[in-house]
Motif scaffolding. Structure first.
Motif, PDB file in Angstrom:
ATOM      1  N   ILE A   1     -73.319  79.242  34.025  1.00  0.00           N
ATOM      2  CA  ILE A   1     -72.503  78.994  32.904  1.00  0.00           C
ATOM      3  C   ILE A   1     -72.656  80.206  32.004  1.00  0.00           C
ATOM      4  N   GLU A   2     -71.258  80.865  31.627  1.00  0.00           N
ATOM      5  CA  GLU A   2     -71.233  81.762  30.756  1.00  0.00           C
ATOM      6  C   GLU A   2     -70.282  81.702  29.710  1.00  0.00           C
ATOM      7  N   ILE A   3     -70.735  81.876  28.412  1.00  0.00           N
ATOM      8  CA  ILE A   3     -69.841  81.498  27.299  1.00  0.00           C
ATOM      9  C   ILE A   3     -68.795  82.535  26.847  1.00  0.00           C
ATOM     10  N   ILE A   4     -68.886  83.644  27.414  1.00  0.00           N
ATOM     11  CA  ILE A   4     -67.928  84.694  27.107  1.00  0.00           C
ATOM     12  C   ILE A   4     -66.867  84.977  28.156  1.00  0.00           C
TER      13      ILE A   4
ATOM     14  N   VAL B   1     -82.851  80.301  32.137  1.00  0.00           N
ATOM     15  CA  VAL B   1     -81.967  80.535  30.860  1.00  0.00           C
ATOM     16  C   VAL B   1     -82.126  82.155  30.792  1.00  0.00           C
ATOM     17  N   THR B   2     -80.915  82.787  30.639  1.00  0.00           N
ATOM     18  CA  THR B   2     -81.048  84.111  30.386  1.00  0.00           C
ATOM     19  C   THR B   2     -80.782  84.548  29.284  1.00  0.00           C
ATOM     20  N   ALA B   3     -80.791  83.680  27.895  1.00  0.00           N
ATOM     21  CA  ALA B   3     -80.441  84.259  26.580  1.00  0.00           C
ATOM     22  C   ALA B   3     -81.456  83.353  25.918  1.00  0.00           C
TER      23      ALA B   3
ATOM     24  N   LEU C   1     -79.643  75.796  38.318  1.00  0.00           N
ATOM     25  CA  LEU C   1     -78.887  76.006  36.961  1.00  0.00           C
ATOM     26  C   LEU C   1     -79.180  77.315  36.248  1.00  0.00           C
ATOM     27  N   GLU C   2     -78.252  78.210  36.159  1.00  0.00           N
ATOM     28  CA  GLU C   2     -78.393  79.384  35.455  1.00  0.00           C
ATOM     29  C   GLU C   2     -77.696  79.388  34.178  1.00  0.00           C
ATOM     30  N   VAL C   3     -78.049  79.508  33.074  1.00  0.00           N
ATOM     31  CA  VAL C   3     -77.662  79.553  31.581  1.00  0.00           C
ATOM     32  C   VAL C   3     -77.402  81.294  31.177  1.00  0.00           C
ATOM     33  N   GLY C   4     -76.285  81.713  31.146  1.00  0.00           N
ATOM     34  CA  GLY C   4     -76.030  82.865  30.861  1.00  0.00           C
ATOM     35  C   GLY C   4     -75.607  83.867  32.060  1.00  0.00           C
ATOM     36  N   THR C   5     -74.419  83.734  32.696  1.00  0.00           N
ATOM     37  CA  THR C   5     -74.128  84.426  33.955  1.00  0.00           C
ATOM     38  C   THR C   5     -74.263  85.934  33.767  1.00  0.00           C
ATOM     39  N   GLY C   6     -73.692  86.353  32.427  1.00  0.00           N
ATOM     40  CA  GLY C   6     -73.385  87.687  32.231  1.00  0.00           C
ATOM     41  C   GLY C   6     -72.927  88.852  33.300  1.00  0.00           C
ATOM     42  N   SER C   7     -73.505  89.535  34.101  1.00  0.00           N
ATOM     43  CA  SER C   7     -72.896  90.223  35.056  1.00  0.00           C
ATOM     44  C   SER C   7     -72.947  89.438  36.468  1.00  0.00           C
ATOM     45  N   GLY C   8     -73.632  88.399  36.399  1.00  0.00           N
ATOM     46  CA  GLY C   8     -73.866  87.767  37.772  1.00  0.00           C
ATOM     47  C   GLY C   8     -74.941  88.267  38.695  1.00  0.00           C
ATOM     48  N   TYR C   9     -75.629  89.000  38.047  1.00  0.00           N
ATOM     49  CA  TYR C   9     -76.956  89.580  38.992  1.00  0.00           C
ATOM     50  C   TYR C   9     -78.246  88.749  39.372  1.00  0.00           C
ATOM     51  N   GLN C  10     -78.436  88.085  38.062  1.00  0.00           N
ATOM     52  CA  GLN C  10     -79.511  86.985  38.446  1.00  0.00           C
ATOM     53  C   GLN C  10     -78.989  85.961  39.118  1.00  0.00           C
ATOM     54  N   ALA C  11     -77.674  85.633  39.066  1.00  0.00           N
ATOM     55  CA  ALA C  11     -77.185  84.420  40.097  1.00  0.00           C
ATOM     56  C   ALA C  11     -77.019  84.780  41.164  1.00  0.00           C
TER      57      ALA C  11
ATOM     58  N   GLY D   1     -71.128  93.253  24.019  1.00  0.00           N
ATOM     59  CA  GLY D   1     -72.477  93.198  23.090  1.00  0.00           C
ATOM     60  C   GLY D   1     -73.489  92.570  24.064  1.00  0.00           C
ATOM     61  N   GLN D   2     -73.199  92.312  25.399  1.00  0.00           N
ATOM     62  CA  GLN D   2     -74.189  91.814  26.539  1.00  0.00           C
ATOM     63  C   GLN D   2     -74.820  93.011  27.292  1.00  0.00           C
ATOM     64  N   THR D   3     -75.856  92.377  27.999  1.00  0.00           N
ATOM     65  CA  THR D   3     -76.681  93.021  28.784  1.00  0.00           C
ATOM     66  C   THR D   3     -76.963  92.455  30.135  1.00  0.00           C
ATOM     67  N   ILE D   4     -77.105  93.400  31.093  1.00  0.00           N
ATOM     68  CA  ILE D   4     -77.611  92.920  32.447  1.00  0.00           C
ATOM     69  C   ILE D   4     -79.156  93.203  32.090  1.00  0.00           C
TER      70      ILE D   4
ATOM     71  N   LEU E   1     -78.944  83.098  22.593  1.00  0.00           N
ATOM     72  CA  LEU E   1     -78.169  81.987  23.152  1.00  0.00           C
ATOM     73  C   LEU E   1     -77.297  81.541  22.100  1.00  0.00           C
ATOM     74  N   THR E   2     -75.829  81.805  22.274  1.00  0.00           N
ATOM     75  CA  THR E   2     -74.947  81.449  21.220  1.00  0.00           C
ATOM     76  C   THR E   2     -74.353  80.219  21.253  1.00  0.00           C
ATOM     77  N   GLY E   3     -73.266  79.741  20.568  1.00  0.00           N
ATOM     78  CA  GLY E   3     -72.765  78.485  20.611  1.00  0.00           C
ATOM     79  C   GLY E   3     -72.635  77.896  19.478  1.00  0.00           C
TER      80      GLY E   3
ATOM     81  N   GLY F   1     -68.276  78.135  29.507  1.00  0.00           N
ATOM     82  CA  GLY F   1     -68.862  77.171  28.905  1.00  0.00           C
ATOM     83  C   GLY F   1     -70.238  77.503  27.890  1.00  0.00           C
ATOM     84  N   ASP F   2     -70.376  76.475  27.301  1.00  0.00           N
ATOM     85  CA  ASP F   2     -71.617  76.537  26.384  1.00  0.00           C
ATOM     86  C   ASP F   2     -72.975  75.912  27.390  1.00  0.00           C
ATOM     87  N   GLY F   3     -73.636  76.804  27.746  1.00  0.00           N
ATOM     88  CA  GLY F   3     -74.740  76.281  28.604  1.00  0.00           C
ATOM     89  C   GLY F   3     -76.048  75.620  27.791  1.00  0.00           C
ATOM     90  N   TYR F   4     -75.850  75.581  26.543  1.00  0.00           N
ATOM     91  CA  TYR F   4     -76.850  74.757  25.930  1.00  0.00           C
ATOM     92  C   TYR F   4     -76.760  73.133  26.266  1.00  0.00           C
TER      93      TYR F   4
HETATM   94  N1  SAM Z   1     -78.116  86.639  33.609  1.00  0.00           N
HETATM   95  C1  SAM Z   1     -77.356  87.950  33.232  1.00  0.00           C
HETATM   96  C2  SAM Z   1     -77.212  88.932  34.375  1.00  0.00           C
HETATM   97  O1  SAM Z   1     -77.853  88.894  35.551  1.00  0.00           O
HETATM   98  O2  SAM Z   1     -76.368  89.888  34.041  1.00  0.00           O
HETATM   99  C3  SAM Z   1     -77.834  88.408  31.906  1.00  0.00           C
HETATM  100  C4  SAM Z   1     -77.622  87.736  30.886  1.00  0.00           C
HETATM  101  S1  SAM Z   1     -77.312  88.361  29.156  1.00  0.00           S
HETATM  102  C5  SAM Z   1     -79.143  88.887  28.830  1.00  0.00           C
HETATM  103  C6  SAM Z   1     -77.231  86.761  28.529  1.00  0.00           C
HETATM  104  C7  SAM Z   1     -75.857  86.281  28.812  1.00  0.00           C
HETATM  105  O3  SAM Z   1     -75.959  84.899  28.221  1.00  0.00           O
HETATM  106  C8  SAM Z   1     -74.698  86.931  28.089  1.00  0.00           C
HETATM  107  O4  SAM Z   1     -73.667  87.078  28.936  1.00  0.00           O
HETATM  108  C9  SAM Z   1     -74.218  85.860  27.143  1.00  0.00           C
HETATM  109  O5  SAM Z   1     -72.731  85.936  26.755  1.00  0.00           O
HETATM  110  C10 SAM Z   1     -74.629  84.629  27.638  1.00  0.00           C
HETATM  111  N2  SAM Z   1     -74.861  83.356  26.831  1.00  0.00           N
HETATM  112  C11 SAM Z   1     -75.275  83.457  25.392  1.00  0.00           C
HETATM  113  N3  SAM Z   1     -75.109  82.187  24.869  1.00  0.00           N
HETATM  114  C12 SAM Z   1     -74.801  81.462  25.849  1.00  0.00           C
HETATM  115  C13 SAM Z   1     -74.391  80.021  26.019  1.00  0.00           C
HETATM  116  N4  SAM Z   1     -74.544  79.164  24.910  1.00  0.00           N
HETATM  117  N5  SAM Z   1     -74.011  79.633  27.253  1.00  0.00           N
HETATM  118  C14 SAM Z   1     -73.833  80.315  28.272  1.00  0.00           C
HETATM  119  N6  SAM Z   1     -73.942  81.668  28.357  1.00  0.00           N
HETATM  120  C15 SAM Z   1     -74.343  82.148  27.267  1.00  0.00           C
END
Ligand code: SAM
Length: 235
Positions: free
Chosen positions: A129-132, A173-175, A106-116, A81-84, A231-233, A156-159
Motif C-alpha cells: 500500500i502506498e499513500i502518494i 512497514v517502511t515508514a 503485507l508491506e506498508v509504504g510501496t515507495g519505489s517498489g524495491y522492498q516489494a 519527498g520520499q526515498t528508496i 508514516l503519514t495519513g 491508500g493509507d496503510g495504517y
Molecule cells: N519500501 C519503499 C521502497 O522499497 O522504495 C521505501 C519506502 S519510503 C522509505 C516510505 C514510503 O511510505 C513512502 O513512499 C511514503 O509515501 C509511504 N507512506 C507514508 N505513509 C504511508 C501510509 N500511511 N500508508 C502508505 N504508505 C505510506
C-alpha cells in the motif's frame, strides 16, 4: 567544471551500462551489505535473501537521474519527498520477516517498489500500500514491467492495513510510525512477524520486530536505531 564532468560521466554510465555492468554492481552491493551485517552484528543473512538482493534490478526502480547510484548502499530520492531505503535496511527487514515460499506478506509504504520486489522473489504473494498516488502508479507500472505478478499494489493509507487479504504471515512497514497501528496487529496471523520503525521524525527511531504468539500475545524486540520518513495519513 569538475562537477559538470562528473555529471556527464554519470549520465554516460547510465546510458551505456548494460545488464552485465548492473549485475556486477549488484554483486558488489550484496558483498557490502554482508560486510556491514558482520560489522554491526545485527544479523546473518540467509542465502535466499542474498539471492533476492542479487536478483532485483534496483536500477529499474529508481528515477533515471538516480540510476548511476542505484547499487550504492544508501537511500536515494524517489521524488515527492520520499526515498528508496538503503539496501542493507531492506535486507535486514526482509530477513527479519523470515519469508517462506507460501507466505502472504503485507508491506506498508510501496515507495519505489524495491522492498516489494525483494519480498516478491521470496514469497507467494505481496500486497503493498502506498499513500502518494504518483508513487503508487509508478511502482505498479514498474513492478508489472519487471514481471512481478505476485505483487499487488494499492493506493491508500496503510495504517489501516488491507483487511481483504488478511491475516498475513508477515507485515513490513517502511515508514516510521509514532506507535504500532492496532489494525496491523489485528491483521497479523498468530505466529506472524511485523517489522516496523517506531519513533518521531526528529527522534531516534527504533526498528522493532514484533511476533504474535499462537495465543495472540505480542512479543517485541528492538533491532536497531534507524531513520525513516514518517508514516503519514489521517489517523
Ligand atoms: N519500501 C519503499 C521502497 O522499497 O522504495 C521505501 C519506502 S519510503 C522509505 C516510505 C514510503 O511510505 C513512502 O513512499 C511514503 O509515501 C509511504 N507512506 C507514508 N505513509 C504511508 C501510509 N500511511 N500508508 C502508505 N504508505 C505510506
Amino acid at each position: 567544471m569538475k562537477k559538470l564532468t562528473c555529471l556527464l560521466l554519470l549520465a554516460s554510465f547510465a546510458a551505456h551500462a548494460d545488464d552485465a555492468d548492473y549485475a556486477a554492481a549488484r554483486a558488489a552491493m550484496v558483498a557490502e551489505v554482508q560486510l556491514y551485517a558482520r560489522m554491526t552484528g545485527d544479523i546473518e543473512f540467509s542465502e535466499p535473501v542474498l539471492a533476492a538482493m542479487q536478483a532485483v534490478q534496483r536500477h529499474s526502480l529508481v528515477p533515471a537521474s538516480q540510476m548511476p547510484f542505484a547499487y550504492e548502499n544508501r537511500p536515494l530520492p524517489i521524488g515527492h519527498g520520499q526515498t528508496i531505503s538503503q539496501p542493507y535496511i531492506v535486507a535486514l527487514m526482509t530477513e527479519l520477516a523470515s519469508p517462506d515460499d507460501d507466505d502472504v506478506i503485507l508491506e506498508v509504504g510501496t515507495g519505489s517498489g524495491y522492498q516489494a520486489a525483494i519480498l516478491g522473489e521470496l514469497v507467494e504473494h505481496v500486497y503493498t500500500i502506498e499513500i502518494i498516488e504518483a508513487l503508487a502508479e509508478r511502482a505498479t507500472e514498474k513492478l508489472a514491467g519487471l514481471g512481478y505478478d505476485n505483487v499487488t499494489t494499492k493506493l491508500g493509507d496503510g495504517y489501516y492495513g488491507w483487511e481483504a487479504h488478511a491475516p498475513y504471515d508477515a507485515i513490513v512497514v517502511t515508514a516510521a510510525a509514532s506507535h504500532v497501528p492496532p489494525p496491523l496487529i489485528e491483521q497479523l496471523k498468530p505466529g506472524g512477524r511485523m517489522i516496523i520503525p517506531v519513533g518521531g521524525r526528529f527522534m531516534t527511531q527504533l526498528l522493532l520486530l514484533l511476533e504474535k504468539t499462537e495465543r495472540g500475545e505480542i512479543i517485541s524486540r528492538q533491532i536497531a536505531a534507524v531513520r525513516f520518513v514518517p508514516l503519514t495519513g489521517e489517523h
